[in-house]
Design a protein around this motif. Structure first.
Motif, PDB file in Angstrom:
ATOM      1  N   TRP A  69      -1.822   8.318   8.287  1.00  0.00           N
ATOM      2  CA  TRP A  69      -1.876   9.278   6.557  1.00  0.00           C
ATOM      3  C   TRP A  69      -1.778   8.425   5.763  1.00  0.00           C
ATOM      4  N   LYS A  70      -1.948   9.229   4.130  1.00  0.00           N
ATOM      5  CA  LYS A  70      -1.894   8.931   3.107  1.00  0.00           C
ATOM      6  C   LYS A  70      -0.975   9.458   1.996  1.00  0.00           C
ATOM      7  N   HIS A  71      -0.599   9.112   1.431  1.00  0.00           N
ATOM      8  CA  HIS A  71       1.223   9.971   0.928  1.00  0.00           C
ATOM      9  C   HIS A  71       0.426   9.823  -0.869  1.00  0.00           C
ATOM     10  N   SER A  72       0.796  10.993  -1.091  1.00  0.00           N
ATOM     11  CA  SER A  72       1.105  11.092  -2.483  1.00  0.00           C
ATOM     12  C   SER A  72       2.624  12.501  -2.518  1.00  0.00           C
ATOM     13  N   LYS A  88       1.529   5.883   8.897  1.00  0.00           N
ATOM     14  CA  LYS A  88       0.256   5.730   9.481  1.00  0.00           C
ATOM     15  C   LYS A  88      -0.206   7.089  10.421  1.00  0.00           C
ATOM     16  N   ALA A 114       5.426   6.690  -1.974  1.00  0.00           N
ATOM     17  CA  ALA A 114       4.165   7.289  -1.741  1.00  0.00           C
ATOM     18  C   ALA A 114       3.734   5.468  -0.544  1.00  0.00           C
ATOM     19  N   ALA A 115       4.055   4.174  -0.505  1.00  0.00           N
ATOM     20  CA  ALA A 115       3.682   3.691  -0.863  1.00  0.00           C
ATOM     21  C   ALA A 115       4.766   3.230   1.678  1.00  0.00           C
ATOM     22  N   GLN A 157      -7.097   9.828   6.390  1.00  0.00           N
ATOM     23  CA  GLN A 157      -7.142   8.519   5.374  1.00  0.00           C
ATOM     24  C   GLN A 157      -8.767   8.390   4.609  1.00  0.00           C
ATOM     25  N   ASP A 160       3.086   5.249   3.215  1.00  0.00           N
ATOM     26  CA  ASP A 160       1.311   5.239   4.074  1.00  0.00           C
ATOM     27  C   ASP A 160       1.865   4.087   4.563  1.00  0.00           C
ATOM     28  N   CYS A 182       0.697  15.085   2.261  1.00  0.00           N
ATOM     29  CA  CYS A 182      -0.623  14.266   3.544  1.00  0.00           C
ATOM     30  C   CYS A 182      -1.039  14.572   2.795  1.00  0.00           C
TER      31      CYS A 182
END
Length: 136
Positions: free
Chosen positions: A25-28, A23, A15-16, A57, A19, A54
């Motif tokens: 986007w934020k991810h899990s 960019k 995830a990091a 922000q 991220d 995805c």
């Protein structure tokens, strides 16, 4: 070297990295084929399928940007395959010692998509992270 390592840490690493490389986007990340409660022994082959989800922000889901990440060993080499979960007509990326874009329908080499450089950067970063995890 420890006798086992925690595969839940991998979700955080992936995830990091997503991220950073994808960019803004934020991810899990979730496992597709693994029970995260089972420790992985150091002599066990890595073979994982992960879903990289995805969000904006603000936390709004953008499932059209979700990726499937397959991580596996072939001999001593770590390989990754990255493709879009919900856009099966887009090319997929195979990352070993170098990057190869393939047509998702027939497996033949093709041109990278417009977002290809970002995905290649993610794949290289992930490959390096998983190599480090294997060695520690």
């Amino acid at each position: 070297m420890s006798s086992s390592y925690n595969p839940n840490d991998w979700l955080v690493f992936v995830a990091a990295a997503a991220d950073l490389c994808l960019k803004p986007w934020k991810h899990s990340v979730v496992y597709q084929n693994w029970n995260a409660n089972e420790p992985i022994q150091e002599d066990q082959a890595i073979e994982l399928v992960l879903r990289v989800e995805c969000r904006s922000q603000e936390g709004v889901r953008h499932s059209e940007n979700d990726l499937e990440l397959e991580i596996y060993r072939s001999g001593d080499e770590l390989n990754l395959i990255l493709g879009w979960c919900n856009q099966l007509d887009r090319p997929i990326l195979w990352q070993g010692q170098h990057s190869v874009w393939m047509d998702a329908n027939n497996g033949k080499r093709c041109q990278a998509p417009s977002s290809g450089a970002n995905l290649e950067a993610l794949a290289r970063r992930l490959r390096a992270l998983f190599e480090i995890q294997k060695e520690s």
